[in-house]
Write a protein that holds these residues in place. Structure first.
Motif, PDB file in Angstrom:
ATOM      1  N   ASP A   1     -19.347  30.847 -13.615  1.00 55.21           N
ATOM      2  CA  ASP A   1     -20.149  31.107 -14.817  1.00 55.21           C
ATOM      3  C   ASP A   1     -21.630  31.205 -14.481  1.00 55.21           C
ATOM      4  N   ASP A   2     -22.229  32.370 -14.352  1.00 59.67           N
ATOM      5  CA  ASP A   2     -21.608  33.665 -14.487  1.00 59.67           C
ATOM      6  C   ASP A   2     -21.943  34.513 -13.257  1.00 59.67           C
TER       7      ASP A   2
ATOM      8  N   HIS B   1     -24.946  36.814 -17.267  1.00 60.06           N
ATOM      9  CA  HIS B   1     -26.193  36.053 -17.151  1.00 60.06           C
ATOM     10  C   HIS B   1     -26.292  35.450 -15.755  1.00 60.06           C
TER      11      HIS B   1
ATOM     12  N   ASP C   1     -18.778  37.330 -19.151  1.00 58.19           N
ATOM     13  CA  ASP C   1     -18.911  35.879 -19.270  1.00 58.19           C
ATOM     14  C   ASP C   1     -17.725  35.320 -20.045  1.00 58.19           C
TER      15      ASP C   1
ATOM     16  N   GLU D   1     -29.013  32.545 -20.946  1.00 63.34           N
ATOM     17  CA  GLU D   1     -27.844  32.416 -21.819  1.00 63.34           C
ATOM     18  C   GLU D   1     -27.444  30.957 -21.962  1.00 63.34           C
ATOM     19  N   GLU D   2     -27.555  30.204 -20.875  1.00 57.12           N
ATOM     20  CA  GLU D   2     -27.141  28.791 -20.916  1.00 57.12           C
ATOM     21  C   GLU D   2     -28.092  27.938 -21.745  1.00 57.12           C
TER      22      GLU D   2
HETATM   23 ZN   LIG Z   1     -21.564  31.839 -19.154  1.00 56.32          ZN
END
Ligand SMILES: [Zn+2]
Length: 478
Positions: free
Chosen positions: A136-137, A103, A199, A172-173
């Motif tokens: 990340d990421d 992501h 991830d 994604e977060e």
């Molecule tokens: Zn992540």
């Protein structure tokens, strides 16, 4: 995971393979390029930064095109924030197709949260690249891009040894709320024989591991109601049920003395870890006092289900956790009432092969059995839940990832798991392909926290590992 061994650094001899030489030759450019990407604050949680998420997607797409990926698209046709898709076919039409997932959005970050450097002004300090997203990421997606370049340089071919596809999600977060829609809208483009998720990370720098499972989750709120308003505790106390007391009794009954969860049927579908996994986990370093004082922020003792180690409790056992318990008066002074309601917020972490819907049914039955006369209970589910994900530890995919990482890191790579939950089960189910993990995040990378950083030698080793992986999977299939 959250412990980390210290000591000698991990790493094979640089230049020992064509892939590591190719990575080393590109290392400086890699860092400069990643810093440019990290300057874009692609915070998906904040609508004020959604333009930056789009800018980050456009930046990535432009880079992938420049690096030779024949097909690159920004997907902005669903309610999901912009995702980037790229594909690079192998010369051999019969080669397997591998989809890499990561992501490009990041967690919120503000100096005021306690950062000791500006989160979106990345800088290199010693071996570290510091900045939000360094690990990340974005750092891991950049690692994959570098790995492809190194793979092509090492093999001298125009295309990869497997049909490569890349999906960089844009939220994604924020819980991947529209990932299912994105996958449904682009099912044909995403068709693959295997999924590799970037991830993810390792237990420690000197405990190289590959993640082979993540827990699922069920999220609930339980409300107990008595009278329609708070009652005088002198006029009514002792003569009517107190919702706070009754809900506290329910919460106390969630675990027995061995801290086993008492929800009916809770353990029926739990798949125990294999003996080989338990042996591998027992061989991993775990400094309990350091873990308690460091990662666990001063927690004063470990506690959990009897008969299991801390790693086993985190990776292979399901849990019931009280996230909050509220009711009645908590203000200054006192207020002599029988409160009219009480609320408990509970989450359950699930392991293979528990089904979120079945667990939720069990929770409803448990609440019904612990609701006394005079109290009405409501169970509110926070969505359909997240299924757990488990990899086939003995599959060619997982054993080849362990081998590829082992070559790059110069150490044996043991299987481990993560206790958290993510969109991996959705990916594996929707795309009907086996899924595995390859990432080098460390607990000390401080992802989601102030002062995020990545260890550059590990990102470079990770890039080399992916370069080996594409060559190996081209030879063996998945
Ligand atoms: Zn992540």
């Amino acid at each position: 995971m959250t412990t980390e061994a210290t000591g000698a650094s991990t790493g094979a001899t640089p230049g020992a393979t064509a892939e590591s030489a190719a990575v080393a030759a590109r290392a400086e450019a890699f860092v400069a390029d990643l810093q440019e990407w990290l300057r874009i604050p692609s915070i998906s949680a904040d609508p004020g930064h959604h333009d930056d998420v789009a800018r980050s997607a456009a930046w990535l797409a432009e880079r992938l095109r420049a690096e030779g990926w024949p097909q690159v698209e920004v997907w902005d046709d669903t309610d999901a924030l912009p995702a980037v898709f790229a594909s690079w076919p192998a010369a051999d039409a019969d080669a397997p197709t591998v989809l890499v997932y990561g992501h490009h959005d990041v967690q919120p970050a503000d100096l005021a949260d306690g950062w000791s450097f500006a989160p979106f002004e990345p800088e290199v300090v010693g071996e570290e690249l510091r900045g939000r997203g360094a690990s990340d990421d974005k750092g891991h997606l950049a690692m994959v891009r570098l790995g492809v370049a190194a793979h092509l340089a090492a093999t001298g071919a125009d295309g990869p040894a497997v049909h490569l596809k890349l999906l960089a999600e844009g939220e994604e977060e924020s819980g991947s709320a529209y990932l299912d829609a994105l996958l449904a809208a682009h099912r044909d483009a995403l068709a693959c024989d295997a999924i590799v998720v970037t991830d993810t990370g390792m237990v420690g720098r000197d405990a190289p591991t590959v993640c082979t499972g993540m827990r699922g989750m069920v999220d609930t709120e339980i409300v107990f109601r008595g009278a329609s308003v708070d009652l005088h505790s002198g006029q009514f106390g002792g003569a009517v049920p107190n919702p706070v007391t009754e809900l506290a009794r329910l919460v106390a009954a969630l675990h027995d003395d061995d801290r086993r969860v008492q929800v009916p049927g809770f353990y029926d579908d739990v798949r125990p870890p294999t003996d080989a996994e338990r042996a591998a986990w027992a061989a991993l370093p775990f400094d309990e006092p350091a873990w308690l004082a460091g990662s666990a922020a001063g927690a004063q003792a470990t506690a959990g289900e009897a008969g299991w180690s801390t790693y086993e409790r985190l990776w292979a056992r399901p849990t019931a956790e009280v996230n909050g318990l509220h009711g009645g008066y908590g203000g200054p002074g006192h207020k002599t009432i029988v409160p009219h309601s009480a609320t408990a917020k509970l989450t359950f972490r699930l392991v293979a092969d528990q089904d979120p819907a079945r667990v939720l049914e069990g929770v409803r039955a448990f609440v019904a059995a612990h609701t006394p006369p005079g109290i009405s209970a409501e169970v509110i589910a926070g969505g359909p839940g997240v299924p757990p994900l488990i990899c086939d530890v003995d599959s060619t995919l997982v054993t080849t990832i362990r081998e590829a990482m082992g070559v790059a890191l110069g150490a044996e790579v043991l299987p481990a798991r993560e206790g958290g939950s993510g969109p991996e089960a959705l990916l594996a189910t929707e795309l009907a392909a086996p899924l595995a993990f390859l990432g080098v995040m460390l607990p000390s990378d401080r992802i989601h926290a102030p002062d995020e950083r990545a260890v550059l030698p590990l990102l470079l080793a990770g890039a080399e590992a992916t370069a080996h992986l594409w060559r190996m999977l081209g030879d063996r299939g998945v």
